[in-house]
Write an enzyme that holds these catalytic residues in place. Structure first.
Site, mmCIF file in Angstrom:
data_model
loop_
_atom_site.group_PDB
_atom_site.id
_atom_site.type_symbol
_atom_site.label_atom_id
_atom_site.label_comp_id
_atom_site.label_asym_id
_atom_site.label_seq_id
_atom_site.Cartn_x
_atom_site.Cartn_y
_atom_site.Cartn_z
ATOM 1 N N LYS A 86 -6.869 -4.862 -3.323
ATOM 2 C CA LYS A 86 -7.573 -5.358 -2.145
ATOM 3 C C LYS A 86 -8.549 -4.310 -1.642
ATOM 4 C CE LYS A 86 -3.784 -4.167 0.976
ATOM 5 N NZ LYS A 86 -4.546 -3.317 1.856
ATOM 6 N N CYS A 94 -2.105 -2.461 7.530
ATOM 7 C CA CYS A 94 -1.963 -3.359 6.380
ATOM 8 C C CYS A 94 -0.638 -4.117 6.374
ATOM 9 C CB CYS A 94 -2.185 -2.590 5.080
ATOM 10 S SG CYS A 94 -3.908 -1.983 4.987
ATOM 11 N N ASP A 101 0.789 -1.243 0.000
ATOM 12 C CA ASP A 101 0.000 0.000 0.000
ATOM 13 C C ASP A 101 0.820 1.293 0.000
ATOM 14 O OD1 ASP A 101 -1.894 -1.948 0.207
ATOM 15 O OD2 ASP A 101 -2.811 -1.201 2.033
#
Length: 185
Positions: free
Chosen positions: A86, A127, A8
Site C-alpha cells: 500500500k 494504519c 505494517d
C-alpha cells in the site's frame, strides 16, 4: 473463518527506524504467538516510491525495496500467506490495508469466507486505526489485539483516542492472552 491481519510491522516503524513506534519491537513476540492460531495470515506493508508526496507530511520511510520496508527478522515470516502493498503511488495514501494496490483485500477475504478479522501491528493511531475502521465499514467482525499493536505517540493522548474511536465504531479490543485462552481457533 477467522484471519489475522498484521499491519505494517516493518523495520522503519521499529525503535531504530525512521518513523518509530517506541514499543514497536515489543509486539513481535505477541504476533508470533498469534500466528500459531490462524490458518490465514495476511500482512500489509507500506511500499512507498522514493519521491512521494506522502513524505511532505512524514519522514521518508518504507521506501519500496529498502531495508526499512522489510519485516523484522524476528517475525515468523514464513507463516504469512499474503503480503499487501500500500502507498505505492505518489500520493498521500496507504493508511489502510484495504487500500492495497496489488490485490483487493476485501475480495481476498470474501474468497476465503472470512467473517472475523483480527488486526494487530503498527501503528495504533494511523494504519491500524484506518484498517480497523475500513474492516468495520466492510462488515467484518473486527477484533484489535492491543498487546500486539503499538502506537507512535506523536502527540499525548493520540493512542488512547485511537483506541476509543475504534471501539466506538464497533471494534472489539482483546489481548493475546485472552485470545489464546478463550477463543477457539
Amino acid at each position: 473463518m477467522k484471519a489475522l491481519l498484521i499491519v505494517d510491522l516493518q523495520n522503519d516503524f521499529l525503535p531504530e527506524g525512521t518513523l518509530p513506534a517506541p514499543n514497536g519491537d515489543k509486539v513481535v513476540p505477541e504476533i508470533n504467538k498469534l500466528m500459531e492460531h490462524f490458518s490465514l495470515i495476511i500482512a500489509s506493508k507500506d511500499w512507498h516510491p522514493a519521491n512521494s508526496v506522502h513524505f511532505k507530511k512524514w519522514p521518508v520511510h518504507c521506501v519500496a525495496g529498502s531495508k526499512g520496508a522489510e519485516f523484522p527478522f524476528s517475525l515468523n515470516r514464513p507463516k504469512i500467506d499474503l503480503v499487501l502493498y500500500k502507498g505505492t503511488n505518489d500520493l498521500d495514501d496507504g493508511y489502510s490495508a484495504f487500500e492495497a494496490t496489488n490485490i483487493s483485500l476485501d475480495q481476498h477475504l470474501k474468497m476465503h469466507a472470512v467473517n472475523s478479522l483480527y488486526i494487530c501491528g503498527l501503528t495504533t493511531e494511523y494504519c491500524v486505526k484506518n484498517t480497523v475502521l475500513d474492516a468495520l465499514k466492510a462488515g467484518y467482525e473486527t477484533f484489535v489485539v492491543q498487546d500486539a499493536t503499538a502506537g507512535v505517540n506523536a502527540h499525548p493522548g493520540d493512542e488512547k483516542a485511537a483506541w476509543d474511536e475504534m471501539q466506538k465504531a464497533g471494534a472489539k479490543l482483546t489481548t493475546t492472552a485472552a485470545m489464546t485462552g478463550v477463543y477457539d481457533f
